[in-house]
Write an enzyme that holds these catalytic residues in place. Sequence first.
Site, PDB file in Angstrom:
ATOM      1  N   GLU A  85       6.519  13.677   1.094  1.00  0.00           N
ATOM      2  CA  GLU A  85       7.565  14.861   1.157  1.00  0.00           C
ATOM      3  C   GLU A  85       9.019  14.178   0.865  1.00  0.00           C
ATOM      4  O   GLU A  85       9.241  12.906   1.424  1.00  0.00           O
ATOM      5  CB  GLU A  85       7.532  15.450   2.419  1.00  0.00           C
ATOM      6  CG  GLU A  85       6.173  16.300   2.878  1.00  0.00           C
ATOM      7  CD  GLU A  85       6.250  16.879   4.084  1.00  0.00           C
ATOM      8  OE1 GLU A  85       5.509  18.497   4.067  1.00  0.00           O
ATOM      9  OE2 GLU A  85       6.787  16.787   5.208  1.00  0.00           O
ATOM     10  N   CYS A  98      16.480  12.700   0.436  1.00  0.00           N
ATOM     11  CA  CYS A  98      15.815  11.900   1.200  1.00  0.00           C
ATOM     12  C   CYS A  98      14.512  11.493   0.977  1.00  0.00           C
ATOM     13  O   CYS A  98      13.463  12.360   0.718  1.00  0.00           O
ATOM     14  CB  CYS A  98      15.649  12.521   2.620  1.00  0.00           C
ATOM     15  SG  CYS A  98      15.052  11.660   4.055  1.00  0.00           S
ATOM     16  N   CYS A 105       2.853   6.091   8.187  1.00  0.00           N
ATOM     17  CA  CYS A 105       3.490   5.203   8.716  1.00  0.00           C
ATOM     18  C   CYS A 105       2.690   4.330   9.641  1.00  0.00           C
ATOM     19  O   CYS A 105       2.028   5.178  10.339  1.00  0.00           O
ATOM     20  CB  CYS A 105       4.791   5.693   9.196  1.00  0.00           C
ATOM     21  SG  CYS A 105       6.110   4.411   9.755  1.00  0.00           S
ATOM     22  N   CYS A 109       6.237   5.945  16.157  1.00  0.00           N
ATOM     23  CA  CYS A 109       7.342   6.172  17.043  1.00  0.00           C
ATOM     24  C   CYS A 109       6.814   7.538  17.707  1.00  0.00           C
ATOM     25  O   CYS A 109       6.252   8.356  17.265  1.00  0.00           O
ATOM     26  CB  CYS A 109       8.764   6.405  16.497  1.00  0.00           C
ATOM     27  SG  CYS A 109       9.358   4.934  15.539  1.00  0.00           S
ATOM     28  N   CYS A 112       8.194  11.184  16.381  1.00  0.00           N
ATOM     29  CA  CYS A 112       8.176  11.210  14.901  1.00  0.00           C
ATOM     30  C   CYS A 112       6.700  11.861  14.439  1.00  0.00           C
ATOM     31  O   CYS A 112       5.528  11.182  14.511  1.00  0.00           O
ATOM     32  CB  CYS A 112       8.454   9.946  14.123  1.00  0.00           C
ATOM     33  SG  CYS A 112       8.675  10.176  12.523  1.00  0.00           S
ATOM     34  N   GLY A 152       7.763   6.795   6.148  1.00  0.00           N
ATOM     35  CA  GLY A 152       7.286   5.526   6.069  1.00  0.00           C
ATOM     36  C   GLY A 152       8.432   4.747   6.573  1.00  0.00           C
ATOM     37  O   GLY A 152       9.549   5.056   6.733  1.00  0.00           O
ATOM     38  N   GLU A 153       8.288   3.494   6.521  1.00  0.00           N
ATOM     39  CA  GLU A 153       9.262   2.402   7.066  1.00  0.00           C
ATOM     40  C   GLU A 153       9.579   1.487   5.765  1.00  0.00           C
ATOM     41  O   GLU A 153       8.734   0.612   5.662  1.00  0.00           O
ATOM     42  CB  GLU A 153       8.625   1.569   8.235  1.00  0.00           C
ATOM     43  CG  GLU A 153       9.396   0.508   8.496  1.00  0.00           C
ATOM     44  CD  GLU A 153      10.894   0.538   8.746  1.00  0.00           C
ATOM     45  OE1 GLU A 153      11.334   1.539   9.599  1.00  0.00           O
ATOM     46  OE2 GLU A 153      11.644  -0.201   8.286  1.00  0.00           O
ATOM     47  N   SER A 184      17.063   3.021   5.914  1.00  0.00           N
ATOM     48  CA  SER A 184      17.141   3.364   7.504  1.00  0.00           C
ATOM     49  C   SER A 184      15.802   2.501   7.927  1.00  0.00           C
ATOM     50  O   SER A 184      14.618   2.594   7.313  1.00  0.00           O
ATOM     51  CB  SER A 184      16.920   4.886   7.909  1.00  0.00           C
ATOM     52  OG  SER A 184      16.761   4.751   9.027  1.00  0.00           O
ATOM     53  N   SER A 207      17.704   2.634  13.311  1.00  0.00           N
ATOM     54  CA  SER A 207      17.065   3.651  14.403  1.00  0.00           C
ATOM     55  C   SER A 207      17.113   2.994  15.848  1.00  0.00           C
ATOM     56  O   SER A 207      16.067   2.548  16.103  1.00  0.00           O
ATOM     57  CB  SER A 207      15.684   4.017  14.127  1.00  0.00           C
ATOM     58  OG  SER A 207      15.905   4.840  12.682  1.00  0.00           O
ATOM     59  N   LEU A 208      18.118   3.302  16.526  1.00  0.00           N
ATOM     60  CA  LEU A 208      18.110   2.468  17.685  1.00  0.00           C
ATOM     61  C   LEU A 208      17.657   3.324  18.927  1.00  0.00           C
ATOM     62  O   LEU A 208      16.531   2.899  19.756  1.00  0.00           O
ATOM     63  CB  LEU A 208      19.703   1.781  17.911  1.00  0.00           C
ATOM     64  CG  LEU A 208      19.734   1.028  19.135  1.00  0.00           C
ATOM     65  CD1 LEU A 208      19.142  -0.334  18.979  1.00  0.00           C
ATOM     66  CD2 LEU A 208      21.160   0.650  19.445  1.00  0.00           C
ATOM     67  N   HIS A 209      17.969   4.426  19.040  1.00  0.00           N
ATOM     68  CA  HIS A 209      17.701   5.423  20.125  1.00  0.00           C
ATOM     69  C   HIS A 209      17.481   5.239  21.435  1.00  0.00           C
ATOM     70  O   HIS A 209      17.091   5.982  22.479  1.00  0.00           O
ATOM     71  CB  HIS A 209      16.032   5.840  19.658  1.00  0.00           C
ATOM     72  CG  HIS A 209      16.284   6.232  18.273  1.00  0.00           C
ATOM     73  ND1 HIS A 209      17.025   7.060  17.336  1.00  0.00           N
ATOM     74  CD2 HIS A 209      15.055   6.128  17.382  1.00  0.00           C
ATOM     75  CE1 HIS A 209      16.607   7.384  16.464  1.00  0.00           C
ATOM     76  NE2 HIS A 209      15.509   6.940  16.242  1.00  0.00           N
ATOM     77  N   ASN A 283      14.631  16.705  16.919  1.00  0.00           N
ATOM     78  CA  ASN A 283      13.877  17.951  16.406  1.00  0.00           C
ATOM     79  C   ASN A 283      12.700  17.988  17.268  1.00  0.00           C
ATOM     80  O   ASN A 283      12.100  16.725  17.440  1.00  0.00           O
ATOM     81  CB  ASN A 283      13.815  17.697  14.931  1.00  0.00           C
ATOM     82  CG  ASN A 283      15.154  17.748  14.210  1.00  0.00           C
ATOM     83  OD1 ASN A 283      15.655  18.891  14.459  1.00  0.00           O
ATOM     84  ND2 ASN A 283      15.485  16.895  13.575  1.00  0.00           N
ATOM     85  N   CYS A 326      14.946  15.779  10.345  1.00  0.00           N
ATOM     86  CA  CYS A 326      14.620  14.510  10.770  1.00  0.00           C
ATOM     87  C   CYS A 326      13.375  14.210  11.592  1.00  0.00           C
ATOM     88  O   CYS A 326      13.258  14.819  12.659  1.00  0.00           O
ATOM     89  CB  CYS A 326      15.756  13.661  11.713  1.00  0.00           C
ATOM     90  SG  CYS A 326      17.218  13.548  10.976  1.00  0.00           S
TER      91      CYS A 326
HETATM   92  N1  SAH Z   1      11.169   4.454   9.220  1.00  0.00           N
HETATM   93  C1  SAH Z   1      12.676   4.600   9.072  1.00  0.00           C
HETATM   94  C2  SAH Z   1      12.990   5.777   8.345  1.00  0.00           C
HETATM   95  C3  SAH Z   1      12.526   7.150   8.339  1.00  0.00           C
HETATM   96  S1  SAH Z   1      12.777   8.106   9.697  1.00  0.00           S
HETATM   97  C4  SAH Z   1      13.193   4.387  10.638  1.00  0.00           C
HETATM   98  O1  SAH Z   1      12.564   4.421  11.541  1.00  0.00           O
HETATM   99  O2  SAH Z   1      14.425   4.593  10.418  1.00  0.00           O
HETATM  100  C5  SAH Z   1      14.575   8.569   9.738  1.00  0.00           C
HETATM  101  C6  SAH Z   1      15.090   8.621  10.740  1.00  0.00           C
HETATM  102  O3  SAH Z   1      14.765   9.973  11.778  1.00  0.00           O
HETATM  103  C7  SAH Z   1      15.078   7.719  11.957  1.00  0.00           C
HETATM  104  O4  SAH Z   1      16.251   7.419  12.545  1.00  0.00           O
HETATM  105  C8  SAH Z   1      13.854   8.441  12.964  1.00  0.00           C
HETATM  106  O5  SAH Z   1      13.931   7.719  14.145  1.00  0.00           O
HETATM  107  C9  SAH Z   1      14.511   9.780  13.126  1.00  0.00           C
HETATM  108  N2  SAH Z   1      13.501  10.603  13.474  1.00  0.00           N
HETATM  109  C10 SAH Z   1      12.192  10.611  13.706  1.00  0.00           C
HETATM  110  N3  SAH Z   1      11.703  11.762  14.346  1.00  0.00           N
HETATM  111  C11 SAH Z   1      12.738  12.506  14.666  1.00  0.00           C
HETATM  112  C12 SAH Z   1      12.880  13.638  15.445  1.00  0.00           C
HETATM  113  N4  SAH Z   1      11.728  14.047  15.912  1.00  0.00           N
HETATM  114  N5  SAH Z   1      14.222  14.124  16.010  1.00  0.00           N
HETATM  115  C13 SAH Z   1      15.191  13.202  15.244  1.00  0.00           C
HETATM  116  N6  SAH Z   1      14.951  12.389  14.638  1.00  0.00           N
HETATM  117  C14 SAH Z   1      14.009  11.791  14.475  1.00  0.00           C
END
Ligand code: SAH
Length: 337
Positions: A85, A98, A105, A109, A112, A152-153, A184, A207-209, A283, A326
């Site tokens: 996608e 995007c 992947c 996470c 995700c 994907g990463e 990213s 993507s720190l979170h 999301n 996202c």
């Molecule tokens: N693998 C890469 C790029 C793809 S994800 C990465 O991890 O950065 C793109 C972004 O969307 C990342 O910051 C990821 O953590 C975020 N993301 C994934 N699931 C999400 C969700 N349910 N809500 C908000 N952001 C999310």
Amino acid sequence: MSFSELSSEFSALSLPAFRAKQVWQWIQEKGVMSFDLMTNLSKDLREKLKDEFIICGCEVEKKSVSALDSTVKYLFKLYDGEFIESVLMKYKYGYSLCVSTQVGCRMNCAFCATGVGGFVRNLNASEILSQIHAAQNDMNIRVSHIVLMGMGEPMDNYDNVIKFLKLVNDDTGLNLGMRNISLSTCGIIPGIEKLAKEDLQLTLSVSLHAPNDEIRSRLMPVNRKYGVDELLKACKAYADRTSRRISYEYAMFGGVNDTDECAKELAEKLKGTLAHINLIPANDVTESGLKSSTPERIKRFAQILENSGRNVTVRRSLGGDIDASCGQLRSKHTKNA
Ligand code: SAH
């Protein structure tokens, strides 16, 4: 293939150099994905090329348009029947796409949707590039910005991603500026170190979170290998070497990573570095059980960061009604569906 690779392939087949140029223009300028459409080549030559090569492109399988904000989500079919996608967003400054870098992947996470289906395969450089051509041709527009934030990463498919970046930046191709590209990563340190040495002017997003290992390892298994402090050290080295500000993505999950303490810890850990923090209202992904923080919480969290002198914004969510936001990308199509 780069132009020089294409040229040497053609020369090995005793084809004249201008033929390589013609094919390059069809593919790289026009995004044509079939030799049959290359009308300035003879029929015999087109047949010969079909015998020798395949063009790994993206075919539009399905297209969803958001009623809220006109965001477009594409489901693309690849040459082997796999699906990925991409999401096209319209901003004041132009169109941003995007793109995905893998089918599925490996990173898993917790929040995700892509990880749920597991990992299938890497995309090659051509398949990453073709997402742009396919969207441009479908909408009859030019894409001006690219974010490698789809499925994907990118750091887990490093060589193909770098090859893609060189192709998309090529001035005889799409000629898209590196400054308009964001890559990213979930924080694969060797990838960040390698990318620093490429000296590319793109934006690195991390993507720190979470501000510490305890919370981050719960959300992102990759953190058990590359912990927060080690990751931030690598990011600082990256920023020092490239003089480029790093963008830290921080998805906000209610009661998990959105407390005042988390905000203070984050502010402290990013002290003295070239950093921008992008808060993302999480999301919903059904399987995860995680819920987004409230808008008030996000505001308060942003305020604490700002009061500590950090640079922070809250990301506007697009395409929520078509599962294009996202972390919601996941091909529900399978080969045999
Ligand atoms: N693998 C890469 C790029 C793809 S994800 C990465 O991890 O950065 C793109 C972004 O969307 C990342 O910051 C990821 O953590 C975020 N993301 C994934 N699931 C999400 C969700 N349910 N809500 C908000 N952001 C999310």
